[in-house]
Design a protein around this motif. Structure first.
Motif, PDB file in Angstrom:
ATOM      1  N   TYR A  23     -45.282 -46.964  73.077  1.00  0.00           N
ATOM      2  CA  TYR A  23     -44.399 -47.288  74.195  1.00  0.00           C
ATOM      3  C   TYR A  23     -44.832 -46.563  75.472  1.00  0.00           C
ATOM      4  CZ  TYR A  23     -41.153 -50.185  71.600  1.00  0.00           C
ATOM      5  OH  TYR A  23     -40.593 -51.211  70.879  1.00  0.00           O
ATOM      6  N   HIS A  70     -35.477 -60.302  68.917  1.00  0.00           N
ATOM      7  CA  HIS A  70     -36.314 -59.618  69.899  1.00  0.00           C
ATOM      8  C   HIS A  70     -35.425 -58.870  70.890  1.00  0.00           C
ATOM      9  CE1 HIS A  70     -35.357 -63.277  72.251  1.00  0.00           C
ATOM     10  NE2 HIS A  70     -35.407 -62.453  73.281  1.00  0.00           N
ATOM     11  N   ASP A 109     -44.482 -54.372  68.778  1.00  0.00           N
ATOM     12  CA  ASP A 109     -44.804 -52.948  68.740  1.00  0.00           C
ATOM     13  C   ASP A 109     -45.394 -52.600  67.372  1.00  0.00           C
ATOM     14  OD1 ASP A 109     -42.696 -52.452  66.916  1.00  0.00           O
ATOM     15  OD2 ASP A 109     -41.354 -51.660  68.454  1.00  0.00           O
ATOM     16  N   ILE A 115     -41.011 -58.093  71.207  1.00  0.00           N
ATOM     17  CA  ILE A 115     -40.580 -57.729  72.554  1.00  0.00           C
ATOM     18  C   ILE A 115     -41.126 -58.789  73.494  1.00  0.00           C
ATOM     19  CG2 ILE A 115     -40.719 -55.977  74.374  1.00  0.00           C
ATOM     20  CD1 ILE A 115     -41.657 -54.036  72.099  1.00  0.00           C
TER      21      ILE A 115
END
Length: 128
Positions: A23, A70, A109, A115
């Motif tokens: 991230y 999501h 991820d 995402i």
């Protein structure tokens, strides 16, 4: 009562350090202040806001068919993100939203969470 904004998403992970690094590298979200909970984790901030709350668990959480498919962010700087994803070999798609002036970059991820990052369609002009 009226909802004013979205606060955060809570993600359980057995790969805390990998998730923090991903991230940080990909979405420029970094650990910041977090309450002194009795369990491991990290709050990942974009600017002054902690949008991702990571909760450390001992083993991989199972999710046969997750009810949350999501989560998404609005962003600027589409070209920069695409370059980063391409440089690191991260699978993604670039998807215009039919009937809306939005282009989504869809990716996952390290834990497989879907995402999408939403950009104004004008940012996609001229980007291959």
């Amino acid at each position: 009562m009226g909802i004013k904004s979205f606060s955060h998403v809570n993600v359980r992970t057995s790969r805390l350090n990998e998730m923090i690094a991903w991230y940080g590298d990909i979405l420029d979200m970094h650990p910041g202040p977090r309450p002194d909970f009795s369990f491991g984790g990290a709050w990942l901030y974009a600017g002054d806001d902690p949008f991702i709350h990571l909760v450390q668990v001992a083993s991989e959480p199972s999710a046969v068919q997750p009810k949350i498919e999501h989560f998404a962010f609005d962003a600027e700087g589409m070209e920069e993100l695409l370059q980063k994803l391409n440089d690191r070999g991260i699978a993604h798609t670039v998807d215009p939203v039919p009937g809306f002036p939005i282009v989504q970059i869809n990716l996952h991820d390290p834990d497989g969470n879907h995402i999408h990052i939403d950009f104004a369609a004008s940012e996609a002009a001229g980007i291959q």
